[in-house]
Design a protein around this motif. Sequence first.
Motif, short mmCIF file in Angstrom:
data_model
loop_
_atom_site.label_atom_id
_atom_site.label_comp_id
_atom_site.label_asym_id
_atom_site.label_seq_id
_atom_site.Cartn_x
_atom_site.Cartn_y
_atom_site.Cartn_z
N LYS A 1 0.85 -1.20 0.00
CA LYS A 1 0.00 0.00 0.00
C LYS A 1 0.88 1.25 0.00
CE LYS A 1 -0.59 0.78 5.00
NZ LYS A 1 -1.57 1.08 6.06
N PRO A 2 0.46 2.26 -0.75
CA PRO A 2 1.17 3.54 -0.68
C PRO A 2 0.86 4.22 0.64
CG PRO A 2 -0.74 3.73 -2.12
CD PRO A 2 -0.66 2.29 -1.72
N LEU A 3 1.83 4.93 1.17
CA LEU A 3 1.65 5.67 2.41
C LEU A 3 1.39 7.13 2.08
CD1 LEU A 3 4.55 4.10 4.52
CD2 LEU A 3 2.16 3.37 4.38
N GLU A 4 0.21 7.60 2.44
CA GLU A 4 -0.14 8.98 2.13
C GLU A 4 0.30 9.91 3.25
OE1 GLU A 4 -1.21 9.70 -0.74
OE2 GLU A 4 -1.69 7.68 -1.46
N ARG A 5 -0.30 9.76 4.42
CA ARG A 5 0.12 10.54 5.58
C ARG A 5 0.66 9.55 6.61
NH1 ARG A 5 -4.28 15.40 6.54
NH2 ARG A 5 -4.16 16.27 4.42
N LEU A 6 1.93 9.60 6.80
CA LEU A 6 2.61 8.59 7.58
C LEU A 6 2.19 8.66 9.05
CD1 LEU A 6 5.04 6.53 6.93
CD2 LEU A 6 6.38 8.12 8.30
N SER A 7 1.74 7.55 9.58
CA SER A 7 1.41 7.47 11.00
C SER A 7 2.64 7.05 11.79
CB SER A 7 0.29 6.45 11.23
OG SER A 7 0.76 5.13 10.96
N ALA A 8 2.56 7.20 13.10
CA ALA A 8 3.67 6.78 13.97
C ALA A 8 3.90 5.28 13.84
CB ALA A 8 3.36 7.16 15.41
N LEU B 1 7.72 9.55 -2.47
CA LEU B 1 6.61 8.61 -2.48
C LEU B 1 7.06 7.36 -1.72
CD1 LEU B 1 5.65 8.87 -6.27
CD2 LEU B 1 4.67 10.16 -4.36
N THR B 2 6.15 6.76 -0.95
CA THR B 2 6.53 5.63 -0.12
C THR B 2 5.47 4.53 -0.17
OG1 THR B 2 5.54 6.75 1.80
CG2 THR B 2 7.92 6.97 1.51
N TRP B 3 5.95 3.28 0.02
CA TRP B 3 5.08 2.11 0.04
C TRP B 3 5.50 1.19 1.19
CZ3 TRP B 3 7.15 4.36 -4.21
CH2 TRP B 3 6.29 4.75 -5.25
N LEU B 4 4.51 0.51 1.78
CA LEU B 4 4.75 -0.46 2.83
C LEU B 4 4.14 -1.79 2.41
CD1 LEU B 4 5.60 -1.19 5.79
CD2 LEU B 4 3.31 -0.45 6.48
N ALA B 5 4.92 -2.86 2.50
CA ALA B 5 4.43 -4.21 2.21
C ALA B 5 4.24 -4.95 3.53
CB ALA B 5 5.42 -4.96 1.33
N SER B 6 3.07 -5.57 3.69
CA SER B 6 2.75 -6.31 4.91
C SER B 6 2.28 -7.71 4.55
CB SER B 6 1.65 -5.61 5.71
OG SER B 6 2.04 -4.29 6.06
N GLY B 7 2.58 -8.67 5.43
CA GLY B 7 2.12 -10.03 5.24
C GLY B 7 0.64 -10.17 5.59
N SER C 1 9.79 -7.68 -5.59
CA SER C 1 9.27 -7.48 -6.95
C SER C 1 7.95 -6.72 -6.92
CB SER C 1 9.10 -8.83 -7.65
OG SER C 1 10.36 -9.42 -7.89
N LEU C 2 7.09 -7.01 -5.93
CA LEU C 2 5.84 -6.27 -5.82
C LEU C 2 6.11 -4.79 -5.55
CD1 LEU C 2 3.65 -8.70 -3.67
CD2 LEU C 2 3.23 -8.02 -6.04
N LEU C 3 7.04 -4.51 -4.65
CA LEU C 3 7.37 -3.12 -4.35
C LEU C 3 7.99 -2.42 -5.55
CD1 LEU C 3 8.82 -3.65 -0.77
CD2 LEU C 3 6.85 -2.22 -1.32
N LEU C 4 8.91 -3.09 -6.23
CA LEU C 4 9.57 -2.46 -7.36
C LEU C 4 8.60 -2.24 -8.51
CD1 LEU C 4 12.12 -1.23 -8.42
CD2 LEU C 4 12.93 -3.49 -9.06
N SER C 5 7.65 -3.12 -8.68
CA SER C 5 6.61 -2.91 -9.71
C SER C 5 5.84 -1.63 -9.43
CB SER C 5 5.66 -4.10 -9.74
OG SER C 5 6.31 -5.26 -10.22
N ALA C 6 5.50 -1.39 -8.16
CA ALA C 6 4.79 -0.16 -7.81
C ALA C 6 5.65 1.06 -8.06
CB ALA C 6 4.37 -0.22 -6.34
#
Length: 333
Positions: free
Chosen positions: A8-15, A58-64, A104-109
């Motif tokens: 998911k892209p991070l829009e407003r970063l939470s703590a 721009l930032t993205w976070l990958a979670s299981g 690969s998922l992150l780099l695709s984004a």
Amino acid sequence: MSTSVHVKPLERLSAAEAAAWHQVVAASMNHDLPGVPAPAPGQIHAQLTQPALGSRRLTWLASGADGVPVGVAGLRVFTSPGQEHLAELELHVDPAHRRLGTGSLLLSAVVEACLTENRRSLIAAAAADGPGEAFSERWGFRRALTLDHLMLRLDERPAAELPQITDTAPPGYRLAGWTGTVPDELADAFASAKNAMNDMPVGDLDYGSVAWDADRVRAMAKVIADRGDTLLTVAAVHDDGTMAGYTEILLPQGSGPRAQQYDTAVVPAHRGHGLGLWVKAAMVRRLRAEHPGVVEIETDNADDNVHMLAVNHRLGFRSYRRTRELQLDVPAT
């Protein structure tokens, strides 16, 4: 390809998201770069939330499937004239979750965002011959530049051992130094000297160039201060008022034991007088006097930057690792 990882892209970063980012980066660096301290949580938070100079992030976070963070990606999109074609990647995957498709998922984004942003060049750094380099090359990145990282241990080199040439000012020059923002009376001269960095070796990187003026050097200092870091500068000023060269050291927030070398440059018209060695030795003395808790300085040089490598070796810097700058030529849509 993993189907249980959500990006998911991070829009407003939470703590919580900043803490997750730090967790992944620390695990990744501890595995791939033993001996290189990971950024502290506060540094990560500042990096992700504070404005950068001449760019946006721009930032993205990958979670299981269980919500545990397993990977992160950041894209620095350059906005300064001369660099509108460029973006820079930072990507980390927790070693316990690698080879499952997360990277690969992150780099695709990231690549999709580069296309949206009309970027033709994506650059990234990775430890030489490490897993990050192998992953990048599988994605089509090519080696563009090799950097030699060097370390100076201040507690292993007595001040008396600094080269004698550094004790006396070269004829026609004097030292100036400041913390944070350049003094107004030196701002224009400093900006002119900053432009000397545009001829530094960059290998095959499509890096572009940046034009510096007084407003930009002030903005740079503000960005660094706003994220909690301290910038020290020592400069060589000619009798005619021009700035002939300078060196910068960054003290990360918290002033830990390791300082980071930022720019060192000598203006072409003033080269051949030993100014690079002179200002860097003066900076070492300043660190010892003003920041005794700093015991090491890390710097890096392109492996073909023979002159600056020689200067650093004379000061006592020693090579301890290498990284590669890699570039992906983003295909046009």
